[in-house]
Design an enzyme around this catalytic site. Sequence first.
Site, mmCIF file in Angstrom:
data_model
loop_
_atom_site.group_PDB
_atom_site.id
_atom_site.type_symbol
_atom_site.label_atom_id
_atom_site.label_comp_id
_atom_site.label_asym_id
_atom_site.label_seq_id
_atom_site.Cartn_x
_atom_site.Cartn_y
_atom_site.Cartn_z
ATOM 1 N N GLU A 45 34.254 -30.341 0.687
ATOM 2 C CA GLU A 45 34.443 -29.385 -0.308
ATOM 3 C C GLU A 45 35.846 -29.291 -0.853
ATOM 4 O O GLU A 45 36.762 -28.884 0.130
ATOM 5 C CB GLU A 45 33.879 -28.081 0.279
ATOM 6 C CG GLU A 45 32.423 -28.124 0.985
ATOM 7 C CD GLU A 45 32.268 -26.867 1.946
ATOM 8 O OE1 GLU A 45 32.770 -25.675 1.708
ATOM 9 O OE2 GLU A 45 32.230 -27.086 2.944
ATOM 10 N N HIS A 102 28.743 -27.323 -2.882
ATOM 11 C CA HIS A 102 28.550 -27.360 -1.122
ATOM 12 C C HIS A 102 27.461 -28.735 -0.763
ATOM 13 O O HIS A 102 26.489 -28.393 -0.070
ATOM 14 C CB HIS A 102 28.002 -26.239 -0.424
ATOM 15 C CG HIS A 102 28.286 -26.042 0.938
ATOM 16 N ND1 HIS A 102 27.725 -26.765 1.868
ATOM 17 C CD2 HIS A 102 29.329 -25.327 1.421
ATOM 18 C CE1 HIS A 102 28.494 -26.291 3.073
ATOM 19 N NE2 HIS A 102 29.389 -25.507 2.819
#
Length: 341
Positions: free
Chosen positions: A309, A165
């Site tokens: 992501e 992340h």
Amino acid sequence: MDTVTLTNRHGIHVTLNPLGACWTSCVLPLSGGPREILLGSSDLATMLAGSSYLGASVGRYAGRIANARFAGHALATNQFPHILHGGPEGFSRQRWQPGPSPALAEVLPATGQTLRLHLHSADDDQGFPGNLDVEVIYQLADDDSLTITYLARTDAPTPCNITSHAYFNLNGGDGDDGLNQWLQIHASRYQPVGADGIPDAPPCAVNGTGFDFRTGKRIGTDILRDADQQKVHGYDHSFLLDDDSDTAVRTDQGVTLNRAAELHAADDRARLAIWTNQPALHLYTGQHLAGTPKRDGSAYASHAGIALESQYPPDSPSHGQAVLQPGELYRHVIRCEFDYA
């Protein structure tokens, strides 16, 4: 073990921390001086206790699972009534252990400087079924690439969708101008979601919408243009990656990777290409970053950076996808290629 910094022969510095298996810094050696390109905080523990997940490895399931339910199991809720990024005490909140996982015993080719971390997630951790053994391998090579590999095995069917992340701002990771970057995403479709981040319609074509990044554009050009964006105050959507031609595929560690995205700084002096073997790339434009502590003790503004992501789309386990079975090896590879001037 505390913070570890990997350095290649050109002077790229990648800094990592076992708390959350977190990627805390990435400095590129530009000709005019080094440039930090990741958002980061001087107070990692406080930052990871919040909702920004800066640089963390998130799991068991990155993204949301609707109503925090899987195959009759009640999962820990942290975005009521749903579960987000593995729950209130998911992988991003845990301290990973140094070295390879004894339960996985995977041998990878040595490529540049390497850090391996592992974690054991016991049966019923955050409500998930099955014992899950996980490993992450960070490899910084002299070809100016960072490869992040996630490996996992389970003894019972369980959702498994782990990702990094990291938030990128190629203009400078301590700034607040994340929308002033150029982005290209190799995807012809995106997944609409409701205000709660759960899919509320089938995948849609990007053509004719603000979700069309196929030829590249400044991220802020079409921000909030679409009703689907307005529901979540920006981009917080999975793009379903195209299966590109042979020229857009490479093999790394025996895994076929597809080119997912390119990101450029506004001055074009820092560039990033992302390759992955996952089916989707989730773009989050950091609309809830405001107040997250910076390295200098001040706070980031909203849209200070973007997360890219690679993963499965939200709520995939509710539809029979992204479920790891006993005897299978989960292998997620992200390759970040840096270019700079």
